[in-house]
Design an enzyme around this catalytic site. Structure first.
Site: not given
Lengths: 934, 934
Positions: B56, B126, B135, B137, B370, B493, B819, B887, B907
């Site tokens: 912030k 703040r 929300g 803190m 932000r 919130h 695999s 897999c 893969y």
């Protein structure tokens, strides 16, 4: 490294290349006995000579070198055999010419000639591999006999009986060995003649019968093999040699090698030796002897002989032999000569020898010598005494005793009281020769296949009972607990194999009439025992009992045993600790030489009769208070256990593992409860009985079932147990830790020296250990503060899941010692549930050779061993002096002990009874002995 | 290596040491907003600035640099916070002096003074951490007010209502945040006044009430906190700053950070900003906006505002807000200014912004900007469009979309038909704001603790319904399938948290009356739903339905989605294959972009209704012939399955795993059979029913029970399955291989391009594979010869027990591909049975933080990962071009995919629905994105 590698290479270059030399001269495939030095040069060392000439051939050559009376002969090498087999059963180039030259040599040495009716050369043709494989491969005797020679020899000796006895033997052996004719028609003919004469023994057959039998045998050979018996002695020799070569790949030999751990690519040599005859009359004879008693180890020539007999009569055990002590009376000069030779051989080989000899018209001939097989007891005494006589060093004495010897020495014996009772009640049904010690109890089976089937498929313990055993029976002997034969002597096939594989055995129980066809046996008193009946045998005393007798494991007081193990202790680096749950086990372990307790399974104490109900109430408690109440009752009991343990191990470390198994193991079985509930529900529905009473019972069972169901797991092995349980229900482990430290304080006050090591099981992450250890250290500190006593202690963990080994550095942050729990580690590394698999696919794998060893018996080095090695490395990286041991069952297995030594463990911990084995195996490991070569 | 290392070291030496510089000057803890450049120099980079000033603060400073209208203010750094917490809640030396100097700066900039009744400076205080924790803190507004200032301000503004509204807010925030007074007495007082006036909204309270409330609040503070509210503004500021620092270690913040994967050691900065007021009358207001629509991604300013209100009125959702489109009508010049600023910010940050603003008497102030949180759909569209606008590169666009976004995009949606039916039947009970997309179905719960308990302990799926959510409710939101609130807006919130964690949510459902105490809610039509009733919500449409509606998973046709994934495909190196058992799955997988089938579990085909009886008969067959007969019936069925699969994957590889599970899984359950047998036995005993009929039934059940018992295993996970089963009962796998190759030949004849890869499961030793493969290759050759067709194929194996990885070099001798079966590999590496543990101790471990991640969800790198890495290394050592995939379920998890990329797999194979996620995650891995930082 680089410099050393270079050095090795250049020194290798300086060495003469033996192959090149051979190629230059042409390969030498045949050695006369007196060419031993030449063979030594060609092969390099004594073991090399054994590899080239086979054990028997090498020893014959060796005896010739010692100027002992060996009949002239020669050896066709294992190289020839390998080349023969590799070329698809064709002799390698030049070999046969060399044989012919050697035959010429024999003819010159003996003054006799192949096929000469007036002065014929007769030879035997026997296999002889690097490692002894008694009876596994083939032999043909009396080669050189044919119709002309037989006639000539009869004329020359005037002993027609002898000649045709020899001839019929050649025909039978040649027929079966060379031409593959079954034994049965030959045996049937012999039996017919015996019956006709009303006699039991072939030796009593008169000359005319033997001549007639010879004729019939020739017809059998011709009919069955569709080719006539060759009259040319050289042809006989050639085909016999080929047959011996081929027998290396016979199924029997293959099976034996697999069981004995002998490589399949060694090949066999062939020994061709001038025949000498023990059946030329009253001044002839044949026998076998060991230079010491191989059952007890006593330093006294032992053996058996027969007058006027061929060698195989003694080995096969078909005639009752005389003890060697009788020889002094029968032929004192031969006896003196034999004893002299025995001493020469022992001194030369620095080892007890097993010899075969023949007396031909008063002249002693040595036909074989080899290191004698022996019982465990004998092995130990002999090793200790040879060291005492300075023939060998103490290291060598320790090396010479196999861990298996110590193990079998500790085998169960029949309980003395049970034995007396059994005798009093007539259960002692017979006595025979005590050829392989130890007690064995099992159900009677009458053939090898049944023995194997019952033991492996039906999981029964069996005793194999046979008239006598043959090589074909080995798989059954291996499957059985013990072996009984009604015929045979101390050196019979049954006795030899049983001793080698450590199976208790009683042989030559002549009064036992074994009827294989009717699957029963009859005792002298007419009592009949059928297949499946229980039998108890004592290979130490030679007694055979009907029924299932109690056994005990002997306490170790034998002075040789004690001496040898004390030598072993000097050489080993690994500590040997024991797994013991109770003070009595700890005491025994200590008596056996344990230097600490590596594993005390505290939960075993929970299973005791008076405790289990408390444990169950504790588990089923619905509130923390209720649980605490029951735990408080368990506390003094566990404390008392630990006090006992600490006192028993005064001065030595005691490792106590906190509760490990899932809690449901302490509750009644789920299946039974389900059954009871279903039954009660059905009865309630059908109004069977007092409804109120039924309801009360149903509710109680349901409650228990609900509790058990709540704890049920699909795969309990991988479930809520070990440290997981401790974190989930910390009260239990807190109680255990309190009990440990209260006990420790009480003992410390009484002056007992102690060092408890508390072991947290089944950790997979360091955080589990961090949490678990914090909890327990807290309790430990509390108790020590309460008691005002200082006790040194350690917290450690078991490494028993792969992840613990993989992150051992992190684990070592919170563990002051490691103990490899290789049972579970093997289960998780392979993904195999031992309980299920050992009776299932694992045994299938072992049978099919997919697994060569049972990984639950011998550590799997490439998988589990890799993890162990990594665990040691990472653990010590984090904590330099980390003490590391093993407490899985592998801790008592010699091959696994060698591995533990190799990767630098501090100790192995095993069951008290395995402690002596482990001490010896640890010494072997330290002495660089490859005890794990199997 | 050495040269490079040396270079790195010397270049590190050339870098100036920032710590040393700081020490020289004294640590600078406070930065004015226009000192952004200075902070940048101190911290090094933009992220460094965020770390130092918090997100912030950094953004406020950045806006100041862009000359945007930001109220004057300053930032106390995270360094100060860390120093404060480390010193046991004491400000570091010099910090407060720097704050005082900064306050002076503010006073100069604004011309106002702290505590000056005529021209007072008011500030907010703040928290602002590096990562946004909405929300979580604490905040204190209106610092600087006291009785004198309030009186003066009333005089100056003539607006008593405004002044005491501000003052009572300060008192409540100061009381709760700084002094730890509970919210409840404040709220109770407000409610009392509202009731007295008969109003719903605090904004309607008259000035006199607010003045009275202010007095009462002062008494609440004094009584509850036992100390008076400080009248000194600097004392207010000092204590508020401390409280914000301390809130970093609050439980709520801790929980949030754990859930969001934010480190605990970052600390928070404190932003102290001159107050501007949106509640100074009709020309004032406040609002929030995002520069684009964060639900759909549409390029349009979106947001909510309130006239004459304070900022928290918008965020808390206690008053119904107006959409931002209305702003143009209300205050056109402000609207224009806001849109201009939005464009500046997007261009500057190259990212969609989420801003807070206040309009004070017609003047727009920016209070925050932000990066905006967004839905999956929005994230993808925004990324694609930003790339289209050349604001970011395509790589950056791919990087900006989280795999989770793609996943949630694929979340189930309500079935269209079910939705229509539900509407028609009146099940649509309300509509609210569609703040987080996707459908969620579950049982209603009314508080967070119940949600967590039901979900974790009772294994229920739940929907959390609340009037509104607070930070204390986050654990319940995480446990729930979805969230409904009756109040709150798009930026409430509930909306923010739901979007962040991808939980479907509908908020602001004003017509729903939620009565938490009575555990029920009432709809507009008076319908009552109680706790435990089922609810279906659609976060995409905002609809709330009573009952359990059917859901479907959408097909992926969104053009932005398609575009983004096609970009991802360009960047990734890992192949993405799918696990599919049926042609329909294979087709879907291919549509989703799968490049092959990595796992077809053939046994799934055995479970189909018409096949199971045949499979059972096959298993129970007593002779080989009988078994062959049943297998012959299964053959054409399996062949048809494979034909379907090959056609669906024409041109791509198909990996078929041979039968894996233990056979008893195909038979009826043991418990049920035992119960049936016991019941029948009891009935037979009690003669309940026709004896003959009972006996017949009993015999049949018993026979089945015997068969099931014979196959019963203690730990089936570690039992007779996989390759073990294939070796034990080769007929089954022979049939399967025959079906595969007959299918392959049939397809090949029709021109289908195929390459079957046959996978043998659960090998632990190379010998198992040797035996298994020989058997199967033989069958394969036979079929290909019969059919006269050439089909390229491979045999490979799964690596799913630790030993296979440890001896992967030997395994690779017989396997043409690997695999990793990471589900079983995790089970065996940890020694954890997943079935049992995930509902048991594993969740306990995760709760207690003993495990940070569920190893069955995210690959455990240090344990399982170690084995995988070793397996790859050893496997490729033996066979250079060994193809290796995964897999297990981990194949669809982004963090695990990053690991697979890192260790060089070829893969990953995952469920068809995870294929798009895997494609993106693979691209991230290739782009070096640390997608696994959680």
């Amino acid at each position: 490294m680089t410099t050393r590698a270079r050095k090795t290479r250049s020194s290798a270059r300086r060495k003469p290349a033996p192959l090149a030399v051979r190629r230059e001269r042409g390969v030498k495939y045949v050695y006369l006995f007196d060419e031993a030095r030449l063979a030594g040069r060609a092969a390099g060392s004594r073991d090399g000579v054994r590899g080239l000439l086979g054990g028997k051939g090498a020893n014959l050559a060796e005896m010739a070198k010692l100027k002992l009376p060996v009949p002239p002969g020669f050896i066709v090498t294992t190289e020839a055999c390998k080349a023969f087999l590799a070329a698809g059963d064709r002799f390698p180039k030049g070999m046969w010419q060399q044989v012919l030259a050697a035959v010429d040599g024999l003819q010159r040495a003996t003054g006799r000639k192949f096929g000469d009716p007036d002065n014929p050369l007769l030879v035997s043709c026997r296999s002889g591999a690097k490692f002894s494989m008694p009876g596994m491969m083939d032999t043909v005797l009396n080669i050189g006999l044919n119709d002309d020679v037989a006639a000539g020899l009869t004329r020359a000796t005037g002993d027609e009986r002898f000649v045709f006895d020899a001839y019929r033997r050649l025909l039978q052996m040649y027929g079966t060995v060379v031409l593959g004719v079954p034994d049965e028609p030959f045996e049937r003919l012999l039996a017919e003649y015996r019956t006709r004469r009303g006699i039991w023994n072939d030796a009593e057959l008169p000359a005319e019968d033997l001549r007639a039998i010879t004729g019939e045998f020739k017809r059998v050979v011709e009919t069955q093999a569709r080719c006539p018996f060759p009259m040319d002695p050289l042809e006989q020799l050639q085909l016999a040699t080929m047959a011996v070569f081929r027998s290396w790949h016979g199924k029997r030999a293959h099976d034996y090698r697999r069981a004995a751990g002998i490589p399949h690519d060694l090949g066999t040599a062939v020994n061709i030796v001038t025949m000498v005859f023990g059946n030329l009359g009253a001044d002839s004879g044949t026998g076998v002897a060991t230079t010491r008693n191989v059952t007890t180890g006593e330093n006294r020539l032992e053996g058996d002989f027969l007058m006027n007999a061929q060698g195989e009569d003694v080995v096969a055990g078909t005639r009752l032999t005389l003890p060697i002590a009788e020889l002094a009376r029968a032929m004192p000069h031969v006896d003196r000569e034999l004893r002299r030779i025995a001493r020469v051989l022992e001194k030369h080989y620095r080892e007890v020898q097993d010899v075969e000899f023949t007396i031909e018209r008063g002249k002693l001939w040595m036909l074989q010598t080899r290191d004698a097989k022996r019982t465990a007891q004998a092995a130990i005494r002999i090793a200790v005494e040879l060291a005492g006589e300075k023939l060998i060093s103490k290291e060598e004495a320790v090396r010479r005793v196999a861990p298996e010897h110590v193990d079998y020495f500790l085998h169960p014996q029949l309980d003395a009281a049970a034995r007396t009772t059994a005798r009093d009640h007539g259960a002692l049904i017979a006595t025979g020769l005590n050829v392989s010690p130890g007690a064995a109890i099992g159900q009677i089976v009458f053939d090898a296949d049944t023995a194997e089937h019952w033991a492996q498929q039906l999981k029964k313990t069996v005793i194999l009972v046979r008239p006598e055993t043959k090589p074909d029976d080995v798989h059954g002997m291996l499957a059985a607990q013990g072996v009984v034969t009604s015929r045979g002597g101390r050196t019979s096939h049954a006795a030899l194999v049983a001793r080698q594989f450590g199976k208790p055995a009683v042989v030559g129980v002549l009064l036992l009439e074994v009827d294989v066809e009717r699957r029963q046996m009859r005792t002298a008193t007419g009592r009949v025992l059928k297949e499946g009946d229980w039998l108890s045998i004592d290979g130490t005393s030679g007694e055979v009992f009907a029924g299932e007798l109690k056994t005990v494991v002997p306490d170790v007081t034998d002075p040789y045993f004690t001496e040898l193990l004390s030598w072993a202790d000097r050489f080993r680096r690994l500590g040997v600790w024991a797994n013991a749950d109770y003070p009595r086990d700890a005491e025994r372990a200590r008596r056996f030489g344990a230097e600490g307790i590596g594993l005390c399974r505290t939960e075993h104490m929970f299973f005791e009769a008076e405790r289990l109900p408390i444990v169950q109430s504790m588990i089923l408690a619905s509130t923390a208070e209720e649980r605490a109440e029951h735990l408080a009752k368990l506390l003094p009991m566990q404390r008392a256990d630990f006090i006992g343990l600490f006192k028993a191990m005064d001065g030595l470390p005691v490792t106590i593992r906190l509760i490990d198994p899932p809690l449901h193991e302490f509750l009644p079985g789920r299946d039974g409860l389900q059954k009871a509930v279903t039954e009660l529900e059905t009865r309630v529905r059908l109004k069977d009985g007092d409804p109120a009473a039924l309801q009360v019972e149903l509710q109680s069972k349901r409650k228990m079932l609900d509790a058990v169901e709540a704890m049920h797991e699909q795969n309990p092995m991988l479930g809520l147990r070990g440290v997981r349980l401790g974190i989930h229900m910390p009260e239990i482990v807190r109680m255990q830790v309190r009990a440990i430290f209260e006990a420790a304080c009480a003992c410390a006050r009484q002056g007992v020296k102690l060092k408890p090591k508390i072991m947290i099981p089944l950790a997979a992450t360091s955080s589990e250990l961090e949490v678990g250890r914090a909890l327990l250290e807290d309790e430990a500190r509390t108790v020590l503060k309460e008691q005002g006593v200082k006790v040194p202690y350690q917290f450690g963990t078991m490494i028993e899941v792969p992840r613990a080994a993989l992150v051992a550095d992190h684990i070592a942050e919170f563990a002051e010692f490691f103990s490899f729990g290789t049972n579970d580690l093997t289960q998780t590394t392979f993904g195999i549930s031992r309980d299920d698999a050992e009776t299932g696919f694992l045994s299938e794998y072992l049978q099919k050779g997919i697994l060569v060893q049972n990984p639950f018996a011998i550590i799997d080095r490439s998988g589990v061993g890799y993890l162990m090695e990594l665990g040691v490395k990472l653990g010590r990286k984090r904590r330099k002096n980390l003490e590391i041991g093993i407490c899985g069952e592998h801790g008592g297995d010699p091959a696994s002990i060698a591995f533990c030594h190799q990767i630098g463990l501090d100790y192995v911990s095993c069951s008290p009874f395995r402690v002596p084995v482990a001490r010896l195996a640890a010494a072997h490991a330290a002495l660089g002995e490859m005890t794990d070569q199997r």
